[in-house]
Design an enzyme around this catalytic site. Structure first.
Site, PDB file in Angstrom:
ATOM      1  NE  ARG A 229      -0.410   0.696   4.884  1.00  0.00           N
ATOM      2  CZ  ARG A 229      -0.021   1.907   5.232  1.00  0.00           C
ATOM      3  NH1 ARG A 229      -0.296   2.935   4.465  1.00  0.00           N
ATOM      4  NH2 ARG A 229       0.643   2.130   6.332  1.00  0.00           N
ATOM      5  CG  LEU A 230       2.015   3.719  -2.503  1.00  0.00           C
ATOM      6  CD1 LEU A 230       1.864   4.361  -3.876  1.00  0.00           C
ATOM      7  CD2 LEU A 230       3.429   3.855  -2.001  1.00  0.00           C
ATOM      8  CG  ASP A 231       1.399   6.210   4.354  1.00  0.00           C
ATOM      9  OD1 ASP A 231       0.928   5.104   4.691  1.00  0.00           O
ATOM     10  OD2 ASP A 231       2.456   6.670   4.822  1.00  0.00           O
ATOM     11  NE  ARG A 232      -7.411  10.902   2.316  1.00  0.00           N
ATOM     12  CZ  ARG A 232      -7.457  12.164   2.722  1.00  0.00           C
ATOM     13  NH1 ARG A 232      -6.656  12.592   3.677  1.00  0.00           N
ATOM     14  NH2 ARG A 232      -8.320  13.003   2.197  1.00  0.00           N
TER      15      ARG A 232
ATOM     16  CB  SER B 191       2.348   8.339  -0.564  1.00  0.00           C
ATOM     17  OG  SER B 191       2.949   8.545   0.680  1.00  0.00           O
TER      18      SER B 191
END
Length: 143
Positions: free
Chosen positions: A54-57, A59
């Protein structure tokens, strides 16, 4: 007994997606959409795909999706190295880069592991992130 072609597993699917800034790496908003946040659901992706990590919101970057569980497990648990570009304010000192490389930084209550870290200039960062170089030419011929 041999499996017939109708019994064969369908081919696995792999999708590389550029996740935009402020999009959740989730197919559902934990708030039930009440906050109006963008999720992967809003992208109308094919059913049955799952994110590989996942990637942070806040990012943006490459996000892989697949329905291949073995591939997902190999990437997430198999020690596949990932590369990140981080935009920071100011210019990190040599000491701060050395501290990050050594590991043991406390970020949100968790200690970081040792890592490779280096300073790159803005032009290199843009090219590495997939943006084309932005040459600015002075002068030229007027014809």
């Amino acid at each position: 007994m041999a499996a017939s072609s109708s019994d064969a597993d369908p081919p696995k699917r792999y999708l590389a997606l550029w996740k935009e800034y402020l999009t959740l790496c989730s197919f559902a908003d934990a708030a039930g959409g009440a906050r109006g946040r963008s999720t992967l659901h809003h992208l109308s992706l094919p059913p049955g795909l799952h994110t590989v990590g996942r990637l942070d919101r806040d990012s943006e970057g490459l996000l892989l999706l697949t329905d291949d569980g073995a591939f997902c497990h190999a990437v997430l648990q198999g020690g596949v190295r990932k590369r990140y570009l981080a935009l920071v304010f100011g210019r990190p000192t040599d000491e701060s880069l050395a501290a990050m490389a050594a590991g043991g930084l406390n970020i949100r209550g968790r200690l970081t592991r040792p890592c490779a870290v280096r300073r790159i200039d803005a032009a290199s960062a843009a090219t590495a992130a997939g943006a084309p170089p932005d040459p600015r030419l002075g002068g030229g011929r007027a014809r």
